[in-house]
Design a protein around this motif. Sequence first.
Motif, short mmCIF file in Angstrom:
data_model
loop_
_atom_site.label_atom_id
_atom_site.label_comp_id
_atom_site.label_asym_id
_atom_site.label_seq_id
_atom_site.Cartn_x
_atom_site.Cartn_y
_atom_site.Cartn_z
N GLU A 161 4.25 6.83 1.82
CA GLU A 161 4.94 8.02 2.30
C GLU A 161 5.69 8.64 1.12
OE1 GLU A 161 8.72 9.18 5.17
OE2 GLU A 161 7.59 7.33 5.58
N GLU A 162 5.33 9.86 0.76
CA GLU A 162 5.85 10.47 -0.46
C GLU A 162 7.20 11.15 -0.19
OE1 GLU A 162 4.53 9.84 -3.21
OE2 GLU A 162 2.48 9.25 -2.72
N ASP A 163 8.26 10.34 -0.09
CA ASP A 163 9.59 10.89 0.14
C ASP A 163 10.28 11.31 -1.15
OD1 ASP A 163 9.72 8.15 -0.56
OD2 ASP A 163 11.71 7.95 0.34
N VAL A 164 9.84 10.75 -2.30
CA VAL A 164 10.32 11.16 -3.62
C VAL A 164 9.13 11.14 -4.57
CG1 VAL A 164 12.65 10.23 -3.23
CG2 VAL A 164 10.91 8.80 -4.35
N ARG A 165 9.34 11.62 -5.80
CA ARG A 165 8.27 11.58 -6.80
C ARG A 165 8.14 10.17 -7.36
NH1 ARG A 165 9.07 17.13 -10.40
NH2 ARG A 165 8.63 18.60 -8.69
N PRO A 166 6.91 9.76 -7.72
CA PRO A 166 6.73 8.43 -8.31
C PRO A 166 7.29 8.38 -9.73
CG PRO A 166 4.66 9.63 -8.32
CD PRO A 166 5.63 10.47 -7.54
N THR A 167 7.90 7.26 -10.07
CA THR A 167 8.31 7.04 -11.46
C THR A 167 7.22 6.30 -12.23
OG1 THR A 167 9.44 4.99 -10.77
CG2 THR A 167 10.76 7.01 -10.88
N ARG A 168 6.41 5.50 -11.54
CA ARG A 168 5.26 4.82 -12.11
C ARG A 168 4.12 4.95 -11.11
NH1 ARG A 168 8.51 5.01 -15.44
NH2 ARG A 168 9.47 3.35 -16.70
N LEU A 169 2.90 5.06 -11.60
CA LEU A 169 1.75 5.11 -10.71
C LEU A 169 1.22 3.70 -10.46
CD1 LEU A 169 -0.23 8.15 -12.18
CD2 LEU A 169 1.37 8.11 -10.26
N LEU A 170 0.71 3.48 -9.24
CA LEU A 170 0.06 2.21 -8.93
C LEU A 170 -1.35 2.22 -9.50
CD1 LEU A 170 1.25 1.75 -5.23
CD2 LEU A 170 2.29 0.86 -7.34
N CYS A 171 -1.95 1.05 -9.59
CA CYS A 171 -3.22 0.91 -10.30
C CYS A 171 -4.37 1.65 -9.63
CB CYS A 171 -3.57 -0.57 -10.47
SG CYS A 171 -3.85 -1.46 -8.92
N MET A 172 -4.22 2.03 -8.36
CA MET A 172 -5.27 2.77 -7.66
C MET A 172 -5.01 4.29 -7.68
SD MET A 172 -7.11 0.19 -6.72
CE MET A 172 -8.25 0.70 -5.43
N ARG A 178 7.63 5.94 -1.03
CA ARG A 178 7.57 5.98 -2.49
C ARG A 178 8.90 5.55 -3.11
NH1 ARG A 178 3.46 5.76 -5.91
NH2 ARG A 178 2.38 7.33 -4.68
N SER A 179 10.00 5.90 -2.49
CA SER A 179 11.30 5.48 -3.03
C SER A 179 11.41 3.96 -3.05
CB SER A 179 12.44 6.08 -2.20
OG SER A 179 12.31 5.73 -0.83
N GLU A 180 10.85 3.28 -2.05
CA GLU A 180 10.85 1.82 -2.02
C GLU A 180 9.97 1.27 -3.13
OE1 GLU A 180 9.91 -1.80 1.18
OE2 GLU A 180 9.22 0.24 1.59
N VAL A 181 8.80 1.84 -3.32
CA VAL A 181 7.90 1.39 -4.37
C VAL A 181 8.56 1.55 -5.74
CG1 VAL A 181 5.70 1.85 -5.53
CG2 VAL A 181 5.82 1.81 -3.03
N ASN A 182 9.20 2.70 -5.98
CA ASN A 182 9.89 2.92 -7.25
C ASN A 182 10.95 1.85 -7.50
OD1 ASN A 182 8.39 5.26 -7.66
ND2 ASN A 182 10.06 6.65 -7.09
N ALA A 183 11.74 1.58 -6.47
CA ALA A 183 12.82 0.59 -6.61
C ALA A 183 12.26 -0.81 -6.86
CB ALA A 183 13.71 0.61 -5.37
N ILE A 184 11.17 -1.16 -6.18
CA ILE A 184 10.55 -2.48 -6.35
C ILE A 184 10.05 -2.65 -7.78
CG2 ILE A 184 8.56 -3.88 -5.69
CD1 ILE A 184 8.94 -2.68 -2.83
N ILE A 185 9.39 -1.62 -8.33
CA ILE A 185 8.89 -1.70 -9.70
C ILE A 185 10.05 -1.83 -10.68
CG2 ILE A 185 7.71 -0.41 -11.53
CD1 ILE A 185 5.81 0.67 -9.39
N ASP A 186 11.12 -1.08 -10.47
CA ASP A 186 12.28 -1.16 -11.37
C ASP A 186 12.87 -2.56 -11.37
OD1 ASP A 186 12.02 1.47 -12.08
OD2 ASP A 186 13.60 2.21 -10.75
N GLU A 187 13.04 -3.14 -10.18
CA GLU A 187 13.63 -4.48 -10.09
C GLU A 187 12.68 -5.53 -10.67
OE1 GLU A 187 15.82 -7.74 -9.75
OE2 GLU A 187 16.53 -5.65 -9.59
N ALA A 188 11.39 -5.39 -10.40
CA ALA A 188 10.41 -6.34 -10.95
C ALA A 188 10.40 -6.28 -12.47
CB ALA A 188 9.02 -6.04 -10.39
N THR A 189 10.51 -5.08 -13.03
CA THR A 189 10.56 -4.93 -14.48
C THR A 189 11.77 -5.65 -15.06
OG1 THR A 189 9.40 -2.80 -14.37
CG2 THR A 189 10.68 -3.26 -16.36
#
Length: 226
Positions: free
Chosen positions: A211-222, A3-14
């Motif tokens: 893998e939920e290593d941190v809390r999500p900052t944004r939810l994915l569409c699913m 989840r930490s990777e997903v959060n970082a990817i969304i932040d950079e994409a934004t």
Amino acid sequence: MKRSEVNAIIDEATRFMTRQGQALPPFAVWSPRRWARLGAEADEIRDCHLGWDITDFGSGRFCETGLVLLTLRNGHPTKARYRGKTYCEKAMVVGEGQVTPMHFHWNKAEDIINRGGGNLLIRFYKATRSDGLDRRRKVALSVDGVRRELAPGAVLRLRPGESVCITSRIYHTFWGDKGRGPVLVGEVSKVNDDERDNRFLDPVGRFPAIEEDVRPTRLLCMEYPR
């Protein structure tokens, strides 16, 4: 993916989309807390899977094989209430050398548009009757309204502002041109149906396990709560 990777990817994409002049809809920045308060008024976002879609296609190597997608608008393949919305629009971020695996769509036709950043490289094949790669027949495409025929397996380079129309049953794989930076890619298409309309040449994991290593900052569409 973590989840930490997903959060970082969304932040950079934004940040990248903003630098390229891509304004984001409100739901792209809603927090999980905001989603927990939303009721049936947001069902179109839930039902049509609008929002963030981050995938590594099951590779475990997002930077090499992965894609960032933000679905801005979409209809629904089966629900009658969305029957009048026959189109879809996405914004995507493709990194340098970051590959989206070879695939085609059974029904969807789509325009792929380089909206800014680096160059987008796309390799094409027709599909055989048995859904393999046709290594003999040329691929006919419309590139910004100009008909072109490519040899099977040839690579088309889309520079910023350029686009190509890809019809159903044409295999394609794409990646960002190395040394040119990430690419902001637009997709305008028929209704998108990731659960039934994708045919990957090799099996992939379309939606990653998180893998939920941190809390999500944004939810994915699913992931939206009902």
